[in-house]
Enzyme design. Structure first.
Site, PDB file in Angstrom:
ATOM      1  N   CYS A 167      15.715  11.922  14.361  1.00 20.80           N
ATOM      2  CA  CYS A 167      14.997  11.002  15.244  1.00 20.80           C
ATOM      3  C   CYS A 167      13.998  11.823  16.059  1.00 20.80           C
ATOM      4  CB  CYS A 167      15.951  10.181  16.114  1.00 20.80           C
ATOM      5  SG  CYS A 167      16.853  11.093  17.380  1.00 20.80           S
ATOM      6  N   ASN A 196      16.615  13.845  19.281  1.00 22.32           N
ATOM      7  CA  ASN A 196      17.972  14.223  18.897  1.00 22.32           C
ATOM      8  C   ASN A 196      18.982  14.061  20.039  1.00 22.32           C
ATOM      9  OD1 ASN A 196      19.746  17.154  17.753  1.00 22.32           O
ATOM     10  ND2 ASN A 196      19.882  15.114  16.893  1.00 22.32           N
ATOM     11  N   CYS A 216      19.738  10.452  21.063  1.00 26.44           N
ATOM     12  CA  CYS A 216      20.225   9.062  21.001  1.00 26.44           C
ATOM     13  C   CYS A 216      20.613   8.657  19.580  1.00 26.44           C
ATOM     14  CB  CYS A 216      19.169   8.087  21.534  1.00 26.44           C
ATOM     15  SG  CYS A 216      18.814   8.236  23.304  1.00 26.44           S
ATOM     16  N   ARG A 217      19.623   8.342  18.774  1.00 29.77           N
ATOM     17  CA  ARG A 217      19.887   7.757  17.459  1.00 29.77           C
ATOM     18  C   ARG A 217      20.508   8.716  16.460  1.00 29.77           C
ATOM     19  NH1 ARG A 217      14.007   5.641  16.342  1.00 29.77           N
ATOM     20  NH2 ARG A 217      13.582   7.583  17.441  1.00 29.77           N
ATOM     21  N   SER A 218      19.862   9.840  16.213  1.00 33.47           N
ATOM     22  CA  SER A 218      20.357  10.714  15.146  1.00 33.47           C
ATOM     23  C   SER A 218      21.744  11.283  15.417  1.00 33.47           C
ATOM     24  CB  SER A 218      19.348  11.819  14.815  1.00 33.47           C
ATOM     25  OG  SER A 218      19.050  12.620  15.930  1.00 33.47           O
ATOM     26  N   ASP A 278      14.514   2.946  18.852  1.00 37.10           N
ATOM     27  CA  ASP A 278      14.846   3.922  19.882  1.00 37.10           C
ATOM     28  C   ASP A 278      15.320   3.175  21.126  1.00 37.10           C
ATOM     29  OD1 ASP A 278      15.033   6.010  21.679  1.00 37.10           O
ATOM     30  OD2 ASP A 278      13.086   6.869  21.143  1.00 37.10           O
TER      31      ASP A 278
END
Length: 156
Positions: A12, A15, A17-19, A127
């Site tokens: 993401c 690095n 939140c999402r990934s 995001d």
């Protein structure tokens, strides 16, 4: 991907939140199914290198049964494109950044997480950084759908 040594790199922007949550959910779901898969995460940007996952994402993950306490952000490195069998971005902007950095001969490793996992109706993992708790919970739910889709595609 199922027998590949290099595994999966989830990417993401920062690095935090999402990934990290997608990587943790994929690892967790594969382990629960008795499957082994190397899964790591990183960001295209370096602003958060060394930082923990965002506290709101840690909380949303914890509520769903996942532990992000050990995560530390890192930025993608040139060697990652060689080392991993698949490098999957969370959104189209991530994929554009990855494509620009990836050696042309390795670009067939690139893709978007949700379509690669066979998730229908959603192309990008949004995001949640500027959103509320519900946005973080939605990302966890998408991570679960994607992880389950990868397992199904790999015969898990």
């Amino acid at each position: 991907m199922s027998g590949d040594r290099g595994g999966l790199l989830i990417v993401c922007l920062g690095n935090i939140c999402r990934s990290p949550v997608v990587a943790e959910v994929v690892r967790h779901r594969f382990a629960a199914a008795g499957r082994s898969l190397v899964v790591e995460s990183c960001g295209t940007g370096g602003w958060h290198v060394g930082h923990r996952a965002d506290a709101r994402m840690r909380e949303a993950a914890r509520e769903a049964g996942y532990d992000l306490s050990g995560h530390r952000a890192r930025q993608i490195e040139a060697g990652d494109f060689q080392r991993f069998d698949r490098v999957l971005g969370m959104d189209l902007a991530n994929l554009r950044d990855l494509t620009a950095r990836c050696p042309p001969a390795l670009r067939d490793k690139l893709g978007l997480f949700l379509p690669t996992a066979g998730v229908e109706g959603v192309v990008e993992v949004p995001d949640p950084y500027y959103g509320g708790p519900e946005d973080f919970r939605y990302v966890v739910a998408l991570a679960e759908r994607g992880a389950d889709g990868l397992l199904a595609r790999l015969g898990g």
